[in-house]
Motif scaffolding. Sequence first.
Motif, PDB file in Angstrom:
ATOM      1  N   UNK A  66      29.133  33.544  44.701  1.00  0.00           N
ATOM      2  CA  UNK A  66      29.345  33.995  43.326  1.00  0.00           C
ATOM      3  C   UNK A  66      28.757  35.383  43.098  1.00  0.00           C
ATOM      4  N   UNK A  67      27.531  35.618  43.552  1.00  0.00           N
ATOM      5  CA  UNK A  67      26.900  36.924  43.359  1.00  0.00           C
ATOM      6  C   UNK A  67      27.683  38.033  44.068  1.00  0.00           C
ATOM      7  N   UNK A  68      28.161  37.756  45.262  1.00  0.00           N
ATOM      8  CA  UNK A  68      28.946  38.757  45.990  1.00  0.00           C
ATOM      9  C   UNK A  68      30.248  39.071  45.249  1.00  0.00           C
ATOM     10  N   UNK A  69      30.900  38.033  44.723  1.00  0.00           N
ATOM     11  CA  UNK A  69      32.169  38.237  44.011  1.00  0.00           C
ATOM     12  C   UNK A  69      31.958  39.059  42.745  1.00  0.00           C
ATOM     13  N   UNK A  70      30.899  38.770  41.997  1.00  0.00           N
ATOM     14  CA  UNK A  70      30.660  39.511  40.747  1.00  0.00           C
ATOM     15  C   UNK A  70      30.251  40.950  41.048  1.00  0.00           C
ATOM     16  N   UNK A  71      29.444  41.162  42.067  1.00  0.00           N
ATOM     17  CA  UNK A  71      29.021  42.530  42.417  1.00  0.00           C
ATOM     18  C   UNK A  71      30.215  43.373  42.826  1.00  0.00           C
ATOM     19  N   UNK A  72      31.170  42.762  43.530  1.00  0.00           N
ATOM     20  CA  UNK A  72      32.338  43.495  44.010  1.00  0.00           C
ATOM     21  C   UNK A  72      33.241  43.949  42.876  1.00  0.00           C
ATOM     22  N   UNK A  73      33.108  43.340  41.700  1.00  0.00           N
ATOM     23  CA  UNK A  73      33.977  43.679  40.573  1.00  0.00           C
ATOM     24  C   UNK A  73      33.418  44.788  39.685  1.00  0.00           C
ATOM     25  N   UNK A  74      32.219  45.236  39.965  1.00  0.00           N
ATOM     26  CA  UNK A  74      31.602  46.288  39.145  1.00  0.00           C
ATOM     27  C   UNK A  74      31.650  47.627  39.859  1.00  0.00           C
ATOM     28  N   UNK A  75      31.913  48.674  39.095  1.00  0.00           N
ATOM     29  CA  UNK A  75      31.871  50.027  39.644  1.00  0.00           C
ATOM     30  C   UNK A  75      30.619  50.735  39.124  1.00  0.00           C
ATOM     31  N   UNK A  76      30.129  51.727  39.828  1.00  0.00           N
ATOM     32  CA  UNK A  76      28.941  52.440  39.354  1.00  0.00           C
ATOM     33  C   UNK A  76      29.115  52.987  37.937  1.00  0.00           C
ATOM     34  N   UNK A  77      30.296  53.524  37.635  1.00  0.00           N
ATOM     35  CA  UNK A  77      30.527  54.080  36.314  1.00  0.00           C
ATOM     36  C   UNK A  77      30.384  53.065  35.195  1.00  0.00           C
ATOM     37  N   UNK A  78      30.756  51.800  35.466  1.00  0.00           N
ATOM     38  CA  UNK A  78      30.667  50.755  34.449  1.00  0.00           C
ATOM     39  C   UNK A  78      29.228  50.464  34.049  1.00  0.00           C
ATOM     40  N   UNK A  99      45.710  27.674  51.400  1.00  0.00           N
ATOM     41  CA  UNK A  99      45.087  29.003  51.518  1.00  0.00           C
ATOM     42  C   UNK A  99      45.023  29.734  50.175  1.00  0.00           C
ATOM     43  N   UNK A 100      46.025  29.549  49.317  1.00  0.00           N
ATOM     44  CA  UNK A 100      46.006  30.195  47.998  1.00  0.00           C
ATOM     45  C   UNK A 100      44.826  29.716  47.173  1.00  0.00           C
ATOM     46  N   UNK A 101      44.469  28.468  47.344  1.00  0.00           N
ATOM     47  CA  UNK A 101      43.335  27.932  46.591  1.00  0.00           C
ATOM     48  C   UNK A 101      42.049  28.655  46.972  1.00  0.00           C
ATOM     49  N   UNK A 102      41.792  28.758  48.258  1.00  0.00           N
ATOM     50  CA  UNK A 102      40.545  29.396  48.699  1.00  0.00           C
ATOM     51  C   UNK A 102      40.482  30.849  48.249  1.00  0.00           C
ATOM     52  N   UNK A 103      41.595  31.560  48.329  1.00  0.00           N
ATOM     53  CA  UNK A 103      41.607  32.970  47.921  1.00  0.00           C
ATOM     54  C   UNK A 103      41.302  33.112  46.429  1.00  0.00           C
ATOM     55  N   UNK A 104      41.940  32.298  45.597  1.00  0.00           N
ATOM     56  CA  UNK A 104      41.705  32.390  44.161  1.00  0.00           C
ATOM     57  C   UNK A 104      40.320  31.865  43.786  1.00  0.00           C
ATOM     58  N   UNK A 105      39.862  30.849  44.482  1.00  0.00           N
ATOM     59  CA  UNK A 105      38.530  30.306  44.211  1.00  0.00           C
ATOM     60  C   UNK A 105      37.452  31.336  44.513  1.00  0.00           C
ATOM     61  N   UNK A 106      37.624  32.085  45.585  1.00  0.00           N
ATOM     62  CA  UNK A 106      36.637  33.089  45.981  1.00  0.00           C
ATOM     63  C   UNK A 106      36.546  34.246  44.997  1.00  0.00           C
ATOM     64  N   UNK A 107      37.496  34.322  44.071  1.00  0.00           N
ATOM     65  CA  UNK A 107      37.439  35.367  43.045  1.00  0.00           C
ATOM     66  C   UNK A 107      36.242  35.170  42.125  1.00  0.00           C
ATOM     67  N   UNK A 108      35.764  33.937  42.009  1.00  0.00           N
ATOM     68  CA  UNK A 108      34.531  33.670  41.273  1.00  0.00           C
ATOM     69  C   UNK A 108      34.636  33.655  39.768  1.00  0.00           C
TER      70      UNK A 108
END
Length: 280
Positions: free
Chosen positions: A13-25, A213-222
């Motif tokens: 979860x922490x990795x997924x949320x960190x990946x969605x933020x940009x420095x500018x945000x 496989x679609x489930x795992x990909x969407x689930x990993x979106x967090x």
Amino acid sequence: MNKQTRLQALSAFLKARRAKLSPGEVGLPDIGRRRTPGLRREEVAQLAGVSSTWYTWLEQGRDIQASHAVLECVAEALRLTADERKYFYSLAESGGASGAVDYEREAPPVMTPSLSRVVDELRQCPTIVSDRRCQIVGWNEAAARVFADFGRIAPEDRNMIRLVFTRKEFRRLAVNWESFASGFLAIFRAYYGQYVEDAWYEAFLAEMKGAHPDFERLWNDGRVSSAPEVALEFRHAKAGKMLFHLTSLQAHGSADLRLSVYTPAADSRTEEKLRKLLDA
């Protein structure tokens, strides 16, 4: 969920949320080339006011101690929503299965007469009632006409998550199927965090990841949301284009039941088309 599984879920979860933020945000300069999208771990640590090593251990899923105040700083740094915070805290602060609740002995939730009447009265709004495992326990005629005749589906297979990923009619129905599925997974994750001691969730996740496989990909979106309100476009086999607004409501009582109400969009012919389906 045992301790190791809980820590792995926290790490993902922490990795997924960190990946969605940009420095500018978050008010940081975007310096240097980034191999992966999102903030770096040290940037999150800087924003949270913690050491880079400590945050790295937290994100790696190590069994470390943290006060609620420190976790709040991490949640603020990651710009977590209220639902995401609840999920984060439940994983980070839980001490593992305590045995206080025997989930295996829980009685299955049932529709009370009063709740059944409420659902039936929503004639022009397809409505599905599900429990905290997304198991369907009730529906009205409108839902049966738009989605599927749930009465013809075996009770053990009436899980909304499973149906969304396994039934072809659900994949054909939603124009943006991924958004449709992601909304259900966001609700499911909110439950997953709330009931971290129920081993059923881990078994179900393993089953779905292994089969779809679609489930795992969407689930990993967090994504996490206890009650998403979204607009959906359906392409019904008989009625054609239908537009709905989804509203999730919690039913009061000892059972954790949710009403998913699909309200026809006011600026469309959806209600008229739904009336014809019901009259057919």
